[in-house]
Design an enzyme around this catalytic site. Structure first.
Site, PDB file in Angstrom:
ATOM      1  N   GLY A  37      32.531  32.604  51.892  1.00 19.78           N
ATOM      2  CA  GLY A  37      33.575  32.098  50.960  1.00 19.78           C
ATOM      3  C   GLY A  37      34.956  32.551  51.208  1.00 19.78           C
ATOM      4  CG  LEU A  53      37.938  38.128  49.572  1.00 22.55           C
ATOM      5  CD1 LEU A  53      39.245  38.502  50.321  1.00 22.55           C
ATOM      6  CD2 LEU A  53      38.136  38.761  48.231  1.00 22.55           C
ATOM      7  CB  ALA A  58      31.392  35.071  42.003  1.00 21.29           C
ATOM      8  CE1 TYR A  59      29.065  27.131  39.575  1.00 23.03           C
ATOM      9  CE2 TYR A  59      28.401  28.164  37.572  1.00 23.03           C
ATOM     10  CZ  TYR A  59      28.489  26.933  38.319  1.00 23.03           C
ATOM     11  OH  TYR A  59      28.448  25.742  37.901  1.00 23.03           O
ATOM     12  CB  THR A  60      34.350  30.987  42.181  1.00 25.48           C
ATOM     13  OG1 THR A  60      34.061  30.062  42.918  1.00 25.48           O
ATOM     14  CG2 THR A  60      34.033  32.467  42.391  1.00 25.48           C
ATOM     15  CE1 TYR A  80      34.232  33.542  38.064  1.00 24.03           C
ATOM     16  CE2 TYR A  80      36.601  33.444  37.344  1.00 24.03           C
ATOM     17  CZ  TYR A  80      35.512  33.821  38.256  1.00 24.03           C
ATOM     18  OH  TYR A  80      35.899  34.263  39.415  1.00 24.03           O
ATOM     19  CE  LYS A 111      33.469  37.174  39.191  1.00 20.38           C
ATOM     20  NZ  LYS A 111      32.924  38.043  40.436  1.00 20.38           N
TER      21      LYS A 111
END
Length: 298
Positions: A10, A12, A65-67, A130, A134
């Protein structure tokens, strides 16, 4: 320090791999295990447990994550399976292995109704699927691992993937005026803190070194609207394109975005870690842009 990173491919994650593969992990006792979704799906509890058992990390960094914020609205089950249940799988494996866990969370756990920076103690009240996935993950992880470190951040940009500055620059090279940036609206009524992945990754490593625990807010200093961010991108890049301010109401999206999601830095300052201003971060992002950046952009 032995580190296992989930989400290595990803935006990051790539920066974390770069920083953790350098001098920060230099002794025989240091090791980085960098995992992408091809190596382990967070929903695969057994696979996650075995990877953590085999790598024996001091710290697990969970940035996977699923972003897709809008995609989460129509794929609620997937959002919770990855962002919440997947995080729980990692937390349980961390607990069994005796490893510390750092979980990357988001400003979207708040609804954006405040007009002063959000503190770590402010109540969660997500306005999107989303954000809800989280927020629920945060709550469960604190139950499973009381010493977990939850890092909330916002408005990420960096090299190695799609991000707001890259999109603005690409469109600016072909359009004289921008009111809609691909699927990103250049709105002037959403305020937050742009955060450079390079600065965020550095802060995360420092937090690990400091044995951080609890909730920590980590963003670049200062704040702006998306419109102000876009204007600064164009000004710094020297491109002649103009950006047009619009309102959120003019271009509704499936997921509601927080109107105000500035995060207080007090929790980060408690560890004597201070982030650069977002304008400085943007300049360094542009200066380090890869060769494929559109002509005219430094």
């Amino acid at each position: 320090m032995r580190v296992t990173l989930f989400g290595a491919s990803g935006l990051l994650g790539q920066e974390l791999v770069h920083q953790l593969s350098g001098n920060d992990l230099s002794s025989e006792q240091d090791k980085l295990t960098a995992l992408s979704s091809k190596d382990a799906h967070l929903r695969d509890h057994l696979r996650v447990r075995n990877l953590i058992r085999d790598s024996r990390p001091d710290w697990i960094l969970l940035s996977a994550a699923y972003t897709d914020v809008d995609g989460c609205e129509s794929n609620r089950d997937l959002a919770f399976a990855v962002n919440c249940e997947g995080a729980i799988n990692v937390a349980e494996a961390a607990r069994d292995a005796g490893s510390r866990l750092m979980f990357l969370s988001t400003d979207y756990v708040f609804d954006g109704s405040k007009r002063s920076p959000y503190e770590t103690s402010d109540a969660r009240n997500p306005a999107s699927v989303y954000g809800e996935s989280k927020a629920r993950a945060e709550e469960r992880l604190l139950e499973i691992l009381p010493e977990v470190c939850i890092v909330r951040t916002s408005w990420l940009f960096g090299h190695g993937g799609k991000c707001f500055p890259a999109t603005i620059l690409k469109l600016a090279s072909t359009r004289p005026e921008i009111s809609v940036v691909a699927e990103i609206l250049v709105v002037n009524d959403q305020r937050g803190s742009p955060t450079f992945t390079r600065d965020l990754a550095s802060a995360l490593v420092q937090l690990c070194r400091a044995s951080a625990r609890g909730i920590v807010h980590v963003t670049n200093s200062g704040n702006c609207t998306w419109y102000e961010f876009a204007k600064e991108i164009l000004r710094e890049s020297g491109l002649p394109a103009k950006v047009k301010p619009v309102t959120t109401a003019e271009f509704p999206r499936p997921a509601r975005r927080p109107a105000y999601s500035v995060l207080s830095p007090d929790s980060l300052h408690a560890y004597n870690i201070h982030m650069p201003e977002w304008q400085d971060a943007l300049r360094r992002y542009l200066e380090s842009a890869p060769a494929e950046t559109p002509p005219g952009v430094r």
